[in-house]
Design an enzyme around this catalytic site. Structure first.
Site, short mmCIF file in Angstrom:
data_model
loop_
_atom_site.label_atom_id
_atom_site.label_comp_id
_atom_site.label_asym_id
_atom_site.label_seq_id
_atom_site.Cartn_x
_atom_site.Cartn_y
_atom_site.Cartn_z
N ASN A 168 12.06 -1.42 6.83
CA ASN A 168 12.08 -1.19 5.39
C ASN A 168 10.70 -1.36 4.75
O ASN A 168 10.42 -0.75 3.71
CB ASN A 168 13.08 -2.18 4.77
CG ASN A 168 12.90 -2.32 3.28
OD1 ASN A 168 13.31 -1.46 2.50
ND2 ASN A 168 12.25 -3.41 2.86
N ASP A 210 2.73 -8.61 9.56
CA ASP A 210 2.10 -7.40 9.02
C ASP A 210 2.54 -6.24 9.92
O ASP A 210 2.12 -6.17 11.08
CB ASP A 210 0.58 -7.56 9.03
CG ASP A 210 -0.12 -6.32 8.49
OD1 ASP A 210 0.57 -5.32 8.18
OD2 ASP A 210 -1.37 -6.35 8.39
N TYR A 236 2.28 9.76 0.92
CA TYR A 236 3.59 9.08 1.01
C TYR A 236 4.65 10.03 1.56
O TYR A 236 5.41 9.68 2.45
CB TYR A 236 3.97 8.57 -0.39
CG TYR A 236 5.21 7.73 -0.45
CD1 TYR A 236 5.23 6.42 0.03
CD2 TYR A 236 6.39 8.22 -1.01
CE1 TYR A 236 6.37 5.63 -0.04
CE2 TYR A 236 7.54 7.45 -1.09
CZ TYR A 236 7.53 6.15 -0.61
OH TYR A 236 8.67 5.38 -0.69
N LYS A 278 6.88 9.54 5.01
CA LYS A 278 8.35 9.42 4.95
C LYS A 278 9.03 10.58 5.69
O LYS A 278 10.10 10.42 6.27
CB LYS A 278 8.81 9.33 3.49
CG LYS A 278 8.36 8.04 2.80
CD LYS A 278 8.92 6.80 3.50
CE LYS A 278 8.61 5.52 2.78
NZ LYS A 278 9.19 4.33 3.44
N ASP A 283 7.82 -10.24 6.68
CA ASP A 283 7.13 -9.75 5.48
C ASP A 283 5.79 -10.47 5.36
O ASP A 283 5.54 -11.47 6.02
CB ASP A 283 8.01 -10.04 4.24
CG ASP A 283 7.68 -9.15 3.05
OD1 ASP A 283 6.51 -9.16 2.61
OD2 ASP A 283 8.57 -8.44 2.57
#
Ligand code: NAD
Length: 258
Positions: A95, A68, A160, A164, A42
């Site tokens: 995730n 990153d 987005y 996805k 993260d």
């Protein structure tokens, strides 16, 4: 054969991108409870340290590697540090993600590039870096976190939704390509889950109007919690899913069933 009863991910090494907070944090706790060693990959150092200190009060080992997912060199470094520390990667949870609510007429090319580089290219890059180690081991479980926004049109989320949706079909392709290597690839589409992400996109769920509007669309009439996603992520990581690959599971309180 099934996992041993009790700690059912014992001996496994799990990399969780975006594991410092929110859904990734919930998955990290669940995997640690089940005995896995955890890598939190993260950007957020402080939140990751808090997550790790909570994990380390269980028997599991957890480390933070600043990563990153939009940056190829950073991912390669994360994978090589994981291999150096733990010797393998059994489970990869893609995730890490960012969101944006913006009308198509107001969205910029920079918005497009930014979301795509984290949410879509980031997943592909992490898989590409981890898979050679999984192939060598003849085993791997990859779990991609998409969204209900990859399954239906969610207003003001043109970028987005595109990222996805891409993750969903990337999951199917990877499942087909990697099945002969003993690598499983599945995808979870969370519904509305209470995490800090909503504050980041200026749609706080503790706002009464936002909450009422959101609940109208959810048959179960409740907001999900990271633990709700962790259950599905555990299923895909465990031997309970030993004949399951290429699947897309909405965990959304019925949102996409209407
Ligand atoms: P969050 O913002 O609470 O957590 C996301 C984490 O990802 C953060 O710790 C952040 O630092 C990390 N991250 C962001 N960009 C990164 C990068 N470039 N490299 C490495 N780490 C990075 O969000 P969340 O709600 O927990 O969401 C997690 C995933 O679930 C995302 O992919 C999101 O799109 C998806 N999702 C969330 C919801 C929801 O309702 N919360 C619904 C559907 C899908």
């Amino acid at each position: 054969m099934n996992d041993k009863k009790g700690k059912r991910l014992s001996g496994k090494v799990a990399v969780i991108t975006g594991g410092a907070r929110g859904i990734g944090e919930g998955i990290a706790y669940r995997y640690a409870e089940e005995g896995a060693s955890i890598v939190i990959a993260d950007l957020k150092e402080k939140e990751a340290a808090e997550t790790i200190s909570r994990i380390e009060s269980s028997v599991s080992k957890a480390i933070f590697i600043k990563t990153d997912v939009a940056d190829t060199a950073s991912i390669e470094d994360m994978v090589s540090k994981t291999i150096k520390t733990f010797g393998k990667i059994d489970i990869l949870v893609n995730n890490a993600g960012i969101s944006l609510m913006r009308k198509i007429t107001e969205a910029s090319v920079e918005d497009w590039d930014k979301l795509n580089s984290v949410n879509l290219k980031g997943v592909w890059l992490c898989v590409r870096a981890a898979v050679p180690h999984m192939i060598k081991a003849g085993y791997g479980k990859i779990i991609n976190i998409s969204s209900i926004s990859g399954l239906v049109g969610y207003k003001w989320e043109s970028i987005y939704c595109s990222t996805k949706g891409g993750v969903i079909n990337m999951t199917r392709e990877l499942a087909v390509e990697l099945a002969p290597e003993g690598i499983y690839v599945n995808c979870i589409c969370p519904g509305i889950i209470e995490t800090p992400l909503y504050k980041d996109i200026d749609f706080p769920l503790d706002d009464k109007e936002n909450l009422e509007h959101t609940l109208k669309a959810i048959p179960m009439k409740k907001i999900g919690m990271p633990g709700d996603i962790a259950g599905a992520a555990f299923f895909f990581a465990s031997e309970d899913s030993s004949f399951v690959t290429g699947q897309i599971l909405a965990v959304d309180g019925g949102y996409t069933s209407i």
